[in-house]
Design an enzyme around this catalytic site. Structure first.
Site, PDB file in Angstrom:
ATOM      1  N   GLY A 104       0.870  -1.178   0.000  1.00  0.00           N
ATOM      2  CA  GLY A 104       0.000   0.000   0.000  1.00  0.00           C
ATOM      3  C   GLY A 104       0.903   1.223   0.000  1.00  0.00           C
ATOM      4  N   ARG A 184     -14.975   2.829  11.162  1.00  0.00           N
ATOM      5  CA  ARG A 184     -13.944   1.897  10.678  1.00  0.00           C
ATOM      6  C   ARG A 184     -14.583   0.569  10.284  1.00  0.00           C
ATOM      7  NH1 ARG A 184     -11.461   4.244  15.345  1.00  0.00           N
ATOM      8  NH2 ARG A 184      -9.715   5.591  14.825  1.00  0.00           N
ATOM      9  N   ASN A 191     -11.975  -4.343   2.979  1.00  0.00           N
ATOM     10  CA  ASN A 191     -10.583  -4.512   3.412  1.00  0.00           C
ATOM     11  C   ASN A 191     -10.242  -5.952   3.804  1.00  0.00           C
ATOM     12  OD1 ASN A 191     -10.110  -1.905   2.798  1.00  0.00           O
ATOM     13  ND2 ASN A 191      -9.983  -1.145   4.900  1.00  0.00           N
ATOM     14  N   VAL A 214      -1.825  -2.575   9.401  1.00  0.00           N
ATOM     15  CA  VAL A 214      -2.280  -1.205   9.694  1.00  0.00           C
ATOM     16  C   VAL A 214      -3.721  -0.999   9.214  1.00  0.00           C
ATOM     17  CG1 VAL A 214      -1.800   1.259   9.283  1.00  0.00           C
ATOM     18  CG2 VAL A 214       0.097  -0.347   9.500  1.00  0.00           C
ATOM     19  N   HIS A 272      -8.868  -0.433  18.753  1.00  0.00           N
ATOM     20  CA  HIS A 272      -8.579   0.827  18.072  1.00  0.00           C
ATOM     21  C   HIS A 272      -9.933   1.445  17.738  1.00  0.00           C
ATOM     22  CE1 HIS A 272      -6.634   3.832  15.755  1.00  0.00           C
ATOM     23  NE2 HIS A 272      -7.028   3.380  14.575  1.00  0.00           N
TER      24      HIS A 272
END
Ligand SMILES: NC(=O)c1ccc[n+]([C@@H]2O[C@H](COP(=O)([O-])OP(=O)(O)OC[C@H]3O[C@@H](n4cnc5c(N)ncnc54)[C@H](O)[C@@H]3O)[C@@H](O)[C@H]2O)c1
Ligand SMILES: O=C(O)C[C@H](O)C(=O)O
Length: 407
Positions: A104, A184, A191, A214, A272
């Site tokens: 990425g 997210r 993803n 990440v 997170h």
């Protein structure tokens, strides 16, 4: 604490000067060797010659406040590429060079790659992006900074992990970032397909690599990369806690009288996102308990702001999410491993029963080594902090259970 390397000795030699170092500084063995070769004296600031081998440096340990643990000086070979590795530390290098691959070449990937190249510890940093031209363009642009940042690392940009070649470390930043109005979790199906595919290909290309994930949603994507890769969990880690900790430190430092961000000693654990846990019972600023430095009502506001910082940046940018602090944080994890820094940091790891949590990835205090996770560190937490951490594990497990299977 500074680390003095061979290049510092070279510079001192060029000036015809003594290399003056502080009492807590580390002088790498390679630097000592170079000093002997060039006849450069290494002396403390007060002029006293330093012994040939520097003793281990005692540093305060967040995990065991009030006592000290011994931080090993970083491995010398890691400060100069090509220098011999001490026995027992050598990674498997079937491909030849020490290589870090950043998958990425978007916003986060490019900052991570820049920090990794600047560190001058790898033979090669390779950027991989499905937009091959972007990877190649960023790589060339970064290579052009070699004199500006004084590194000898080579930077390449390619379209696939296979073209990148076997790596020691792989940082996965590929995937979609969120836009204003998204959580997210909204990124999960897109993803997961990207991360699952990449993890399988990384495992085939770089069977001994340590992977740092990440891509968001971070905790779920890290666990997904682990299962998809078939790697031992010690070699699949997630980056979020370093970033969340840094954000908290930075925001506390904006409060009156709190001092510099680095003097704030704290750690962000849990998920997170909403279930982020910052144990204030352990936090200090300038060595004083944080609640004595910042009024509790302000402190709670700072915790909330740190928890929502990602969204705050997304709202301001309007196209994509934060990348400077995230890219630097990912590189920090890789460099902690390469340098065997032995520091306690937060990383998403597979819980092993510590804190009463098992079999789910979430942010915990860890020590990393060249081969990935070395140990999960147990920090004494207040009962409500421990409960919040366990709650974070439960919520992540629920979200994993709801994740689409075919990725
Ligand atoms: N964990 C964290 O703390 C944290 C922090 C910031 C961003 N992120 C996440 O990191 C990810 C990347 O963010 P960004 O700002 O760099 O996004 P970006 O859009 O700038 O970059 C993503 C890059 O991934 C590439 N890509 C997509 N699929 C690929 C594939 N299969 N192989 C190779 N490359 C591929 C894209 O072409 C793009 O260049 C996002 O999911 C974001 O949410 C996480
Ligand atoms: O907030 C995001 O979507 C990106 C990242 O997780 C962040 O915290 O900056």
């Amino acid at each position: 604490m500074n680390v003095w390397g061979a290049s510092d000795v070279d510079a001192a030699a060029a000036r015809g000067a003594t290399l003056r170092v502080g009492p807590r500084d580390v002088v790498t063995p390679l630097a000592r060797e170079r000093a002997r070769e060039l006849g450069v004296t290494i002396a403390d600031a007060d002029g006293i010659d330093r012994p040939a081998s520097s003793p281990a440096t005692p540093v305060p340990d967040l995990a065991d406040r009030g006592t000290v643990h011994t931080m090993r000086p970083p491995s010398p070979a890691l400060f100069r590429r090509g220098a011999p590795l001490p026995g027992g530390l050598a990674p498997d290098r079937s491909g030849g060079t020490e290589r870090v691959v950043v998958v990425g070449a978007g916003h986060v990937g490019m900052i991570a790659a820049m920090r990794l190249a600047d560190a001058d510890v790898f033979d090669e940093v390779v950027l991989v992006d499905i937009d091959e031209g972007r990877a190649a363009g960023i790589a060339l642009d970064l290579q052009h900074t070699a004199a500006l940042s004084d590194f000898a690392t080579r930077v390449r940009g390619v379209g696939t992990v296979e073209e990148a070649g076997p790596a020691d470390y792989v940082v996965i930043t590929a995937g979609r970032p969120r836009q204003p109005g998204m959580t997210r979790a909204d990124l999960v199906s897109t993803n997961a397909a990207i991360v699952g595919d990449l993890a399988r290909r990384v495992a085939a290309t770089s069977p001994r690599a340590v992977v740092v994930v990440v891509t968001n949603p971070l905790d779920e994507m890290t666990q997904h990369a682990w299962t998809s890769s078939g790697f031992p969990s010690s070699r699949v880690l997630g980056m979020a806690g370093v970033l969340d900790t840094a954000r908290f430190q930075a925001l506390v430092a904006l409060e009156d009288g709190a001092g510099r961000a680095r003097s704030v000693d704290a750690i962000a654990l849990g998920s997170h996102g909403e279930e982020m846990v910052i144990p204030l019972s352990r936090a200090t600023a300038g060595g004083r308990p944080l609640p004595q430095v910042v009024p509790p009502v302000r402190l709670n506001a700072v915790v909330d702001r740190a928890r929502g910082s990602g969204g705050e940046v997304v709202g301001l940018l309007k196209t994509g999410s934060a990348f400077l602090a995230p890219g630097m944080s990912a590189a920090r994890m890789v460099l902690a491993m390469v340098r065997e820094s032995d520091e306690v940091m937060s990383a998403a790891v597979l819980a092993d029963g510590s804190y009463g949590i098992r079999d789910v990835y979430l942010g915990l205090p860890v020590r990393l080594g060249r081969q990935g996770l070395r140990e999960i560190v147990t920090i004494p937490l207040a009962p409500e902090e421990l409960a919040a951490l366990r709650e974070a594990g439960d919520r992540i497990r629920e979200r994993l259970g709801a994740m689409p299977r075919a990725s």
